[in-house]
Design a protein around this motif. Structure first.
Motif, short mmCIF file in Angstrom:
data_model
loop_
_atom_site.label_atom_id
_atom_site.label_comp_id
_atom_site.label_asym_id
_atom_site.label_seq_id
_atom_site.Cartn_x
_atom_site.Cartn_y
_atom_site.Cartn_z
N ASP A 65 0.83 -1.21 0.00
CA ASP A 65 0.00 0.00 0.00
C ASP A 65 0.86 1.26 0.00
OD1 ASP A 65 -2.67 -1.17 0.11
OD2 ASP A 65 -2.08 -1.89 2.09
N ALA A 66 2.11 1.14 -0.40
CA ALA A 66 3.01 2.29 -0.41
C ALA A 66 2.45 3.41 -1.28
CB ALA A 66 4.38 1.88 -0.92
N SER A 67 2.76 4.63 -0.89
CA SER A 67 2.33 5.78 -1.68
C SER A 67 3.08 5.82 -3.00
CB SER A 67 2.61 7.07 -0.91
OG SER A 67 4.01 7.29 -0.81
N GLU A 68 2.53 6.57 -3.94
CA GLU A 68 3.21 6.71 -5.23
C GLU A 68 4.58 7.34 -5.04
OE1 GLU A 68 2.70 8.76 -9.65
OE2 GLU A 68 0.93 8.46 -8.37
N ALA A 69 4.68 8.29 -4.12
CA ALA A 69 5.97 8.94 -3.88
C ALA A 69 7.00 7.94 -3.36
CB ALA A 69 5.80 10.08 -2.88
N ASP A 70 6.57 7.06 -2.44
CA ASP A 70 7.50 6.06 -1.91
C ASP A 70 7.91 5.05 -2.98
OD1 ASP A 70 7.53 7.22 0.58
OD2 ASP A 70 6.07 5.84 1.46
N LEU A 71 6.98 4.67 -3.82
CA LEU A 71 7.29 3.73 -4.89
C LEU A 71 8.23 4.34 -5.91
CD1 LEU A 71 3.75 2.17 -5.33
CD2 LEU A 71 5.77 1.00 -4.44
N ARG A 72 8.05 5.62 -6.21
CA ARG A 72 8.95 6.29 -7.14
C ARG A 72 10.34 6.45 -6.54
NH1 ARG A 72 7.39 8.82 -11.74
NH2 ARG A 72 5.22 8.46 -12.38
N ALA A 73 10.39 6.64 -5.22
CA ALA A 73 11.70 6.71 -4.56
C ALA A 73 12.41 5.36 -4.64
CB ALA A 73 11.53 7.15 -3.11
N MET A 74 11.65 4.27 -4.46
CA MET A 74 12.23 2.93 -4.61
C MET A 74 12.72 2.73 -6.05
SD MET A 74 10.46 -0.84 -4.13
CE MET A 74 9.47 -0.67 -5.63
N ALA A 75 11.91 3.16 -7.00
CA ALA A 75 12.29 3.03 -8.42
C ALA A 75 13.57 3.81 -8.71
CB ALA A 75 11.15 3.51 -9.30
N ASP A 76 13.68 5.02 -8.15
CA ASP A 76 14.90 5.82 -8.34
C ASP A 76 16.11 5.08 -7.79
OD1 ASP A 76 13.52 7.92 -9.53
OD2 ASP A 76 13.36 9.09 -7.68
N LYS A 77 15.95 4.47 -6.63
CA LYS A 77 17.06 3.75 -6.01
C LYS A 77 17.50 2.58 -6.88
CE LYS A 77 17.09 3.22 -1.62
NZ LYS A 77 16.74 2.81 -0.24
N ILE A 78 16.53 1.79 -7.37
CA ILE A 78 16.86 0.65 -8.23
C ILE A 78 17.57 1.12 -9.50
CG2 ILE A 78 15.88 -1.23 -9.60
CD1 ILE A 78 13.66 -1.42 -7.44
N ALA A 79 17.04 2.18 -10.10
CA ALA A 79 17.63 2.71 -11.32
C ALA A 79 19.04 3.24 -11.07
CB ALA A 79 16.74 3.81 -11.89
N SER A 80 19.29 3.73 -9.86
CA SER A 80 20.63 4.28 -9.56
C SER A 80 21.71 3.21 -9.61
CB SER A 80 20.62 4.96 -8.19
OG SER A 80 20.61 4.02 -7.13
N TYR A 81 21.32 1.96 -9.47
CA TYR A 81 22.26 0.84 -9.58
C TYR A 81 22.42 0.37 -11.02
CZ TYR A 81 22.31 0.21 -4.48
OH TYR A 81 22.47 0.39 -3.12
N GLY A 82 21.73 1.04 -11.95
CA GLY A 82 21.78 0.62 -13.34
C GLY A 82 20.90 -0.59 -13.62
N LEU A 83 19.90 -0.81 -12.77
CA LEU A 83 19.03 -1.97 -12.87
C LEU A 83 17.61 -1.57 -13.23
CD1 LEU A 83 20.25 -3.75 -9.60
CD2 LEU A 83 20.79 -4.46 -11.95
N ALA A 84 16.94 -2.40 -13.99
CA ALA A 84 15.53 -2.23 -14.30
C ALA A 84 14.71 -3.13 -13.38
CB ALA A 84 15.27 -2.60 -15.76
N VAL A 85 13.40 -3.00 -13.45
CA VAL A 85 12.47 -3.88 -12.72
C VAL A 85 11.72 -4.72 -13.74
CG1 VAL A 85 10.40 -3.97 -11.26
CG2 VAL A 85 12.21 -2.31 -10.77
#
Length: 345
Positions: A65-85
């Motif tokens: 139930d994470a907020s959109e902002a929290d999910l986008r922050a997670m996405a930014d973190k994953i992308a910062s490692y050069g990784l996709a989902v």
């Protein structure tokens, strides 16, 4: 002559081995998403790297139930490692969001809700741009012992629940993949899995997730002796004949694929039921020629929409997960799979 190096499928690592079967306060506590990402990003074989991760959408890695902002922050973190989902595991089990797909109306409604929450997260990750491919992973969220109380009726209930979940997924433009595994009701043998997929009868939306470790136990009929294709002491010729029969039945449904190894045993830790043991890629007791077996599942994969494959080390000991060499060895065999069975964009 060197083996061609294909662009696809992309190579992903599963994050849920940091969670599944793990228990706080034991010698196998959960491993954070951050640490799993670091271990994945650090792996390297001759400069070649993992390209993405598949996620389990539950605490402590991801609040469903994470907020959109929290999910986008997670996405930014994953992308910062050069990784996709890639693919996302919906929290369909009792104790998470969902409940049994063959339970009563309330339980089955919870199951569909879990898929809806997963699809919502997928939409946000897609819009962010970090998610490049993949499916929503489901199973029956119940066991074969309960299913055997009424095989026909329970398969019909699971199929109806999957159809309702599929309608939700269609609204988001997502596909569902049911993971064939000996511990899931109505999905515990290759034949029962085919019967269930045919009962759902939504091939454009509901398909199969094949895992090398789990499907090996299908061959042996571990929870369904009547559907065994091999007996102990089988010959090499008998193995490949059986493997071809199983994959011919399930490959047309296969829209997601896990590379893995199995030593012929079952394993369970924490609250997870015993299922096909995932072993290290170089386990000397491994029963599978990983590259050769992967060819059977990945044949025609591009036409079925497969764009990435994932290593699944579910229930590996923490010491093994936290050893960098584990991931280099895994990445090496993943690269060999793609070089042998991959394709171009």
């Amino acid at each position: 002559m060197t083996t061609p190096q294909h662009a696809l499928p992309r190579l992903h690592n599963a994050m849920w081995p940091g969670l599944v079967g793990k228990e706080p306060g034991t010698d196998h506590p959960p491993i954070s998403l951050d640490h799993m990402l670091k271990l994945t990003a650090a792996a390297s074989v001759n400069g070649r790297k993992f390209e993405g991760v598949d996620l389990f959408l539950f605490h402590p890695h991801t609040d469903p139930d994470a907020s959109e902002a929290d999910l986008r922050a997670m996405a930014d973190k994953i992308a910062s490692y050069g990784l996709a989902v890639g693919s996302l595991v919906a929290p369909v089990w009792p104790g998470t969001v969902g409940d049994s797909a063959m339970g009563g109306p309330d339980a089955r409604q919870k199951f569909v809700l879990a898929v809806d929450k997963a699809c919502r997260i997928a939409k946000i990750l897609n819009e962010h741009g970090v998610r490049k491919s993949g499916i929503i992973r489901i199973d029956a969220a119940d066991g074969p012992a309960h299913w055997r109380d009424d095989p026909k009726g329970n398969t019909a209930k699971i199929a109806e629940t999957f159809r309702e979940a599929a309608k939700v997924a269609q609204g988001y433009g997502e596909r569902l993949a049911a993971e064939g595994e000996i511990c899931w009701a109505g999905m515990h043998s290759w034949k029962d899995m085919v019967d269930l997929l045919e009962a759902v009868d939504m091939p454009s939306t509901v398909g199969f997730q094949a895992d090398l470790a789990h499907t090996y136990l299908y061959l042996m009929g571990y929870n369904a002796e009547e559907h065994a294709l091999l007996k102990a002491g089988y010959t090499d010729a008998e193995f490949w004949a059986a493997y071809e029969k199983m994959t011919d039945a399930l490959r047309p449904w296969t829209i997601d694929f896990h590379v893995a190894q199995n030593d012929g045993s079952v394993h369970g830790t924490g609250s997870h039921d015993k299922t096909g043991r995932h072993c290290p890629a170089d386990d000397p007791n491994g029963k599978l020629n990983i590259v050769a077996c992967s060819r059977y599942w990945l044949k025609g994969g591009a036409e079925r929409g497969i764009k990435h494959i994932c290593w699944d080390g579910c229930m590996f000991p923490n010491a093994m997960l936290e050893n960098p060499q584990t991931w280099n060895t895994i990445l090496d065999v993943m690269l060999k799979v793609r070089d042998a069975a991959g394709w171009e964009a």
